[in-house]
Motif scaffolding. Structure first.
Motif, PDB file in Angstrom:
ATOM      1  N   UNK A   1      86.924  50.510  34.636  1.00 57.31           N
ATOM      2  CA  UNK A   1      88.044  49.846  33.948  1.00 57.31           C
ATOM      3  C   UNK A   1      88.873  49.051  34.950  1.00 57.31           C
ATOM      4  N   UNK A   2      89.358  47.902  34.496  1.00 45.82           N
ATOM      5  CA  UNK A   2      90.085  46.978  35.380  1.00 45.82           C
ATOM      6  C   UNK A   2      91.208  46.309  34.606  1.00 45.82           C
ATOM      7  N   UNK A   3      92.341  46.138  35.272  1.00 44.72           N
ATOM      8  CA  UNK A   3      93.416  45.300  34.764  1.00 44.72           C
ATOM      9  C   UNK A   3      93.967  44.525  35.954  1.00 44.72           C
ATOM     10  N   UNK A   4      94.061  43.222  35.803  1.00 45.38           N
ATOM     11  CA  UNK A   4      94.563  42.392  36.892  1.00 45.38           C
ATOM     12  C   UNK A   4      95.368  41.230  36.341  1.00 45.38           C
ATOM     13  N   UNK A   5      96.401  40.848  37.091  1.00 49.20           N
ATOM     14  CA  UNK A   5      97.249  39.725  36.688  1.00 49.20           C
ATOM     15  C   UNK A   5      97.413  38.781  37.878  1.00 49.20           C
ATOM     16  N   UNK A   6      97.660  37.506  37.597  1.00 49.48           N
ATOM     17  CA  UNK A   6      97.800  36.536  38.680  1.00 49.48           C
ATOM     18  C   UNK A   6      99.064  36.731  39.519  1.00 49.48           C
ATOM     19  N   UNK A   7      98.950  36.311  40.772  1.00 50.09           N
ATOM     20  CA  UNK A   7     100.095  36.180  41.676  1.00 50.09           C
ATOM     21  C   UNK A   7     100.327  34.680  41.816  1.00 50.09           C
ATOM     22  N   UNK A   8     101.586  34.266  41.699  1.00 47.71           N
ATOM     23  CA  UNK A   8     101.942  32.849  41.786  1.00 47.71           C
ATOM     24  C   UNK A   8     102.731  32.561  43.057  1.00 47.71           C
ATOM     25  N   UNK A   9     102.529  31.375  43.587  1.00 44.27           N
ATOM     26  CA  UNK A   9     103.342  30.847  44.683  1.00 44.27           C
ATOM     27  C   UNK A   9     103.502  29.358  44.433  1.00 44.27           C
ATOM     28  N   UNK A  10     104.729  28.899  44.396  1.00 45.52           N
ATOM     29  CA  UNK A  10     105.013  27.483  44.135  1.00 45.52           C
ATOM     30  C   UNK A  10     104.320  26.987  42.864  1.00 45.52           C
ATOM     31  N   UNK A  11     104.289  27.833  41.830  1.00 46.70           N
ATOM     32  CA  UNK A  11     103.714  27.448  40.552  1.00 46.70           C
ATOM     33  C   UNK A  11     102.200  27.480  40.476  1.00 46.70           C
ATOM     34  N   UNK A  12     101.536  27.948  41.537  1.00 43.99           N
ATOM     35  CA  UNK A  12     100.067  28.010  41.551  1.00 43.99           C
ATOM     36  C   UNK A  12      99.603  29.454  41.673  1.00 43.99           C
ATOM     37  N   UNK A  13      98.464  29.741  41.067  1.00 44.22           N
ATOM     38  CA  UNK A  13      97.882  31.073  41.198  1.00 44.22           C
ATOM     39  C   UNK A  13      97.214  31.169  42.561  1.00 44.22           C
ATOM     40  N   UNK A  14      97.621  32.184  43.335  1.00 44.32           N
ATOM     41  CA  UNK A  14      97.076  32.358  44.680  1.00 44.32           C
ATOM     42  C   UNK A  14      96.428  33.730  44.873  1.00 44.32           C
ATOM     43  N   UNK A  15      96.338  34.508  43.815  1.00 45.38           N
ATOM     44  CA  UNK A  15      95.726  35.821  43.955  1.00 45.38           C
ATOM     45  C   UNK A  15      95.901  36.652  42.703  1.00 45.38           C
ATOM     46  N   UNK A  16      95.674  37.963  42.881  1.00 44.20           N
ATOM     47  CA  UNK A  16      95.757  38.893  41.752  1.00 44.20           C
ATOM     48  C   UNK A  16      96.271  40.244  42.229  1.00 44.20           C
ATOM     49  N   UNK A  17      96.998  40.921  41.366  1.00 47.30           N
ATOM     50  CA  UNK A  17      97.361  42.321  41.555  1.00 47.30           C
ATOM     51  C   UNK A  17      96.528  43.092  40.548  1.00 47.30           C
ATOM     52  N   UNK A  18      95.880  44.174  41.034  1.00 51.57           N
ATOM     53  CA  UNK A  18      94.854  44.829  40.220  1.00 51.57           C
ATOM     54  C   UNK A  18      94.970  46.349  40.238  1.00 51.57           C
ATOM     55  N   UNK A  19      94.575  46.957  39.138  1.00 48.29           N
ATOM     56  CA  UNK A  19      94.415  48.411  39.047  1.00 48.29           C
ATOM     57  C   UNK A  19      93.021  48.660  38.485  1.00 48.29           C
ATOM     58  N   UNK A  20      92.342  49.656  39.061  1.00 53.29           N
ATOM     59  CA  UNK A  20      90.946  49.903  38.702  1.00 53.29           C
ATOM     60  C   UNK A  20      90.734  51.402  38.557  1.00 53.29           C
TER      61      UNK A  20
END
Length: 152
Positions: free
Chosen positions: A91-110
């Motif tokens: 199972x996975x849940x992840x959401x985007x990380x933003x910097x200056x209005x752009x997606x630069x990564x994800x924070x995730x739980x697994x």
């Protein structure tokens, strides 16, 4: 990194997850850096991987939206993450990380076992992602995401 590790421990505790990660595109073209906290290790691990189009974090980054998998299946419409398969994660849940209005990564739980993620789980991990954004050094907020290449 210590602030992110504390957040990862809070994510694992709050969402009852086996793994928590912050995955970010970095200044090296085509790579993602990961900080992962697990129930099996007393310290968080940091490593880099190529951006694989089938990975969950690359899916969050490229789609620029949350990704929720409640049980890893053989469904071609869902990401077939090699790390999740290799580690036996379901199972996975992840959401985007933003910097200056752009997606630069994800924070995730697994999780190792299938899990029905709730609306509250999504709200929590989204708040943790916003917190991670506040910890990012200025130079990491200047990543040029369109330059990144997916590695097949």
């Amino acid at each position: 990194m210590s602030g992110e590790v504390s957040i990862l421990k809070m994510i694992r505790s709050t969402l009852h997850a086996d793994f928590a990660a912050v995955s970010r595109t970095d200044l090296k073209d085509g790579y993602v850096s990961h900080i992962v906290d697990t129930d099996a290790s007393p310290t968080a691990e940091k490593f880099e991987t190529p951006i694989l189009p089938t990975s969950c974090c690359a899916t969050v980054i490229s789609r620029q939206e949350p990704l929720i998998l409640e049980g890893l299946t053989v469904d071609d419409s869902l990401p077939q993450c090699p790390m999740m398969k290799a580690e036996g994660l379901r199972a996975y849940i992840g959401v985007p990380i933003y910097a200056n209005g752009r997606v630069v990564g994800a924070v995730e739980a697994i999780c190792r076992e299938p899990k029905m993620w709730s609306t509250l789980d999504l709200e929590h991990i989204t708040k943790f992602a916003r917190l991670v954004e506040t910890l990012m050094p200025v130079e990491e907020k200047e990543v040029h995401v369109p330059r990144l290449r997916l590695v097949n």
